[in-house]
Design an enzyme around this catalytic site. Structure first.
Site, short mmCIF file in Angstrom:
data_model
loop_
_atom_site.label_atom_id
_atom_site.label_comp_id
_atom_site.label_asym_id
_atom_site.label_seq_id
_atom_site.Cartn_x
_atom_site.Cartn_y
_atom_site.Cartn_z
N LYS A 1 85.28 55.16 21.11
CA LYS A 1 85.35 55.22 19.65
C LYS A 1 86.76 54.88 19.21
CE LYS A 1 81.53 57.76 18.10
NZ LYS A 1 80.98 58.09 16.79
N GLU B 1 80.35 46.00 25.38
CA GLU B 1 79.50 45.56 24.28
C GLU B 1 79.85 46.34 23.01
OE1 GLU B 1 75.21 45.62 25.61
OE2 GLU B 1 76.19 46.19 27.47
N ASP C 1 75.99 51.20 14.77
CA ASP C 1 75.80 52.47 14.11
C ASP C 1 74.52 52.40 13.29
OD1 ASP C 1 76.53 54.99 13.61
OD2 ASP C 1 78.24 54.53 12.34
N CYS D 1 117.23 28.91 20.98
CA CYS D 1 117.35 30.31 20.56
C CYS D 1 117.67 30.38 19.07
CB CYS D 1 118.46 31.00 21.36
SG CYS D 1 118.79 32.68 20.77
N CYS E 1 116.31 33.16 26.19
CA CYS E 1 117.53 32.48 25.75
C CYS E 1 118.42 32.36 26.99
CB CYS E 1 118.25 33.30 24.67
SG CYS E 1 119.92 32.70 24.34
N TYR F 1 69.71 46.08 23.48
CA TYR F 1 70.86 46.10 24.40
C TYR F 1 70.57 46.74 25.74
CZ TYR F 1 71.25 50.77 22.37
OH TYR F 1 70.98 52.04 21.95
N LYS G 1 79.13 48.83 19.92
CA LYS G 1 78.32 50.02 19.70
C LYS G 1 77.91 50.02 18.23
CE LYS G 1 78.38 55.01 20.30
NZ LYS G 1 77.98 55.35 18.93
N CYS H 1 121.52 31.83 18.68
CA CYS H 1 122.73 31.17 19.16
C CYS H 1 122.53 29.68 19.40
CB CYS H 1 123.23 31.86 20.43
SG CYS H 1 122.15 31.60 21.85
N GLU I 1 56.73 26.37 3.90
CA GLU I 1 55.90 25.90 5.00
C GLU I 1 55.32 27.08 5.78
OE1 GLU I 1 57.41 22.05 7.22
OE2 GLU I 1 59.09 23.14 6.29
N CYS J 1 124.51 35.70 24.21
CA CYS J 1 123.74 35.64 22.96
C CYS J 1 123.88 36.99 22.24
CB CYS J 1 122.27 35.35 23.28
SG CYS J 1 121.24 35.22 21.82
ZN LIG Z 1 120.43 33.17 22.13
#
Ligand SMILES: [Zn+2]
Length: 646
Positions: free
Chosen positions: A299, A105, A109, A392, A408, A211, A107, A395, A30, A413
């Site tokens: 970087k 933003e 390369d 947990c 926990c 940008y 960068k 235990c 088209e 424990c």
């Molecule tokens: Zn525990």
């Protein structure tokens, strides 16, 4: 002419949908049909409008590049490689304006280009060159479709973008042109734009991501966010990722998001750009001779690796906190083989899209175990997220949810106790050299060691029959345990983990001289200390209120673990005094003044409490002075202090 205008507008709108929005609404056929009709009309009328898409074919090769001077200099950015440098940049900006906002933003390369408009029409494109002067690449850039030839803005305008080639386009080009394969997207984009034949530019499929607005003759924009809005509104292609941040954490999160996201986008990127949003703050900060002071390029470091998550486990720490730990496929990172990586909490798993089987990016941090930055591709969305533990995993006790974290509820424990014991033995705590986590775990499992005081009941026989413990090693360990009895109050408070305090709060508390004195402190007295907040104050009170803890303190004491009172000079003008310094002195630094006080028999404390006997107020004394007045503590000025020193 009406038909001609209609065709131009329609074709431009379709091209905008296709090249800028990535959302084509019409087929190529088209488009071609209308395009051919327009070309025919232009031939018969002899009129080619300035914004006609037929101008985009590129024209004849040029003999050379003309030089063009930019209206405003195009600066390059200062590079910040580490998180520390990013934090330093943040601090510099906030010192200029505490309310300053930042934009983060991608960068890209590629090759930086600058497009000039006047009276609503595109008139020129040039490369950045040395920032002051670049090469005219109008004929080449005309073949790129990701920007408008006509805009609504009527003043003189220069916008800045990066000419890039999509990675998928590059791959396709290389497949179709094996003899002319392009090494990388950056060189390919630069080579395509800086090519004397514009047809070559068109063939390589260059696009420009915009940008920045570099110059505006009328109504300059107030911020980077406004510049991005302007570019989008005028029909320039921009990249959707754009974050406006207020805090350093938000900036770092956005940078992390880019670090992960850049692996799955179709453009070559090499970092993130952090800019001050507001133009007024930028003007205040100004430029060095090379860079703007208000922006940096972050970087990415190389100490990252990709790997796959095998399993998500939960670790229990010394406070009972459950931390997710991912077992990952072995990968080399910074010279070590990594098999495990951490996450902060359950919310972190969800936010970072971490699933079993997901490809993730990991980064070496200050901790021993690297952290997961996030999942690289979004393809795991059908895999259900790991379940939030309801009990947990070690235990089976109930889980308590506090803020973003899970705990926990069982204070005995097993992994929690092992972590507490291990912490007790670390260098800044009781400093028991040679008592590693592995040894602690062994003593926990085989010899029933549970409490700190149990460590002092260990004998040579306790180690016999344990694998890997020869005479020499046992002797060293036993003497390290013996040596640890000689401990300062500050280190003991930290080792015991009273109220989960850190080393700074431990130092503050140690100024009270003994565990007994600290145990007697009230809530009000605790929160009046500089480094102790409400939660810690309550935790300290709860610790001393607990009979089991008090019994443990008695056992430690009878085992010989008794912190020495700080060595004090008994004689001197400050003998018996607890002295707090507030504000600044002209003749001594704070540390020097504290040393003088202690050498003359006093205790130099940092917070004003009921125990304070004297306050020395220098210049700009603040809340400590107010508090001393309220408590009725004697206050002297610098001159009087100097007299006392004589
Ligand atoms: Zn525990």
């Amino acid at each position: 002419m009406d038909r001609q205008r209609y065709l131009i507008d329609t074709l431009n709108r379709w091209a905008y949908e296709y090249y800028v929005l990535d959302a084509p609404s019409h087929s190529d056929r088209e488009y071609d049909r209308l395009y051919d009709e327009l070309k025919e009309l232009e031939r018969t009328t002899g009129i080619v409008a300035p914004d006609s898409p037929t101008r985009r074919v590129g024209g004849e090769p040029v003999k050379g590049f003309e030089r063009h001077t930019h209206i405003a200099r195009l600066y390059s950015l200062d590079k910040a490689v580490t998180e520390d440098e990013l934090a330093a940049f943040f601090t510099r900006v906030k010192k200029t304006d505490g309310d300053a906002e930042f934009t983060v933003e991608y960068k890209y390369d590629g090759l930086t280009v600058c497009l000039t408009y006047d009276n609503g029409e595109f008139i020129r494109a040039s490369t950045r060159g040395n920032g002051v002067e670049g090469e005219d690449v109008t004929a080449q850039v005309l073949t790129v479709r990701s920007f408008p030839l006509k805009i609504a803005y009527r003043g003189t305008l220069e916008v800045r973008g990066e000419a890039v080639i999509r990675l998928s386009v590059l791959e396709k080009y290389n497949r179709e042109h094996p003899s002319d394969s392009l090494k990388n997207a950056r060189n390919a984009a630069a080579g395509a734009v800086r090519n004397l034949d514009p047809k070559m530019t068109r063939e390589k499929g260059v696009e420009i991501l915009f940008y920045d607005v570099n110059y505006m003759s009328e109504q300059p924009l107030p911020s980077q966010a406004a510049a991005m809005e302007f570019l989008k509104r005028e029909g320039f292609k921009t990249f959707p990722f754009f974050k406006l941040c207020g805090t350093l954490e938000e900036v770092q999160d956005a940078v992390d998001e880019i670090e992960v996201g850049r692996r799955s986008i179709d453009y070559l990127t090499d970092g993130a750009v952090v800019k001050v949003n507001g133009v007024s703050v930028r003007e205040e900060m100004g430029y060095t001779d090379k860079f703007p002071r208000w922006a940096i390029a972050y970087k990415f470091e190389a100490e990252e690796a990709e790997t796959t998550v095998r399993e998500i486990l939960w670790q229990v720490g010394r406070t009972g906190k459950l931390t997710p730990l991912a077992s990952v496929e072995a990968v080399e990172l910074a010279g070590a083989t990594v098999r495990r990586a951490t996450l902060n909490n359950y919310g972190d798993i969800m936010r970072k899209n971490v699933r079993v089987g997901a490809r993730v990016l990991i980064r070496r941090s200050n901790e021993v175990i690297p952290e997961i930055l996030g999942a690289i591709d979004g393809t795991m969305s059908e895999t259900p997220p790991p379940e939030k533990p309801s009990v947990c995993p070690y235990c089976g006790s109930a889980i308590t949810e506090l803020g973003a974290n899970l705990f926990c509820s069982n204070r005995t424990c097993p992994p929690r106790v092992v972590q507490q014991l291990t912490h007790y033995c670390t260098k800044n705590a009781a400093d028991i050299e040679g008592m590693s986590e592995a040894t602690v775990r062994l003593l926990y499992a085989k010899r029933g060691v549970r409490k700190f005081s149990d460590l002092y009941a260990l004998t040579r026989e306790s180690f016999s029959g344990l694998e890997g413990f020869k005479d020499k090693k046992i002797s060293n360990l036993l003497s390290a345990i013996e040596k640890s009895k000689d401990i300062t109050l500050e280190r003991l408070l930290y080792a015991l983990g009273i109220g989960q305090i850190g080393r700074v709060a431990a130092r503050d508390l140690a100024e009270f001289g003994s565990l007994e004195a600290i145990a007697a402190l009230t809530y009000e007295e605790l929160i009046s200390l500089e480094n102790i907040g409400e939660i810690t104050a309550r935790a300290i009170l709860a610790y001393f209120a607990d009979e089991e803890n008090r019994e443990e303190l008695r056992r430690l004491k009878s085992a010989g673990v008794e912190p020495k009172r700080r060595e004090r000079v008994a004689e001197g003008v400050f003998a018996g005094q607890t002295v707090v310094l507030t504000g600044s002195l002209a003749s001594y630094s704070r540390t020097e003044a504290q040393k003088r006080i202690e050498s003359l028999g006093g205790v130099a404390a940092s917070s004003v409490t009921n125990a304070t006997t004297l306050v020395i107020a220098g210049e700009k004394a603040g809340s400590k002075l107010d508090k001393a007045k309220k408590l009725g503590i004697p206050i002297i000025g610098e001159e009087e202090f100097l007299n006392m020193l004589k």
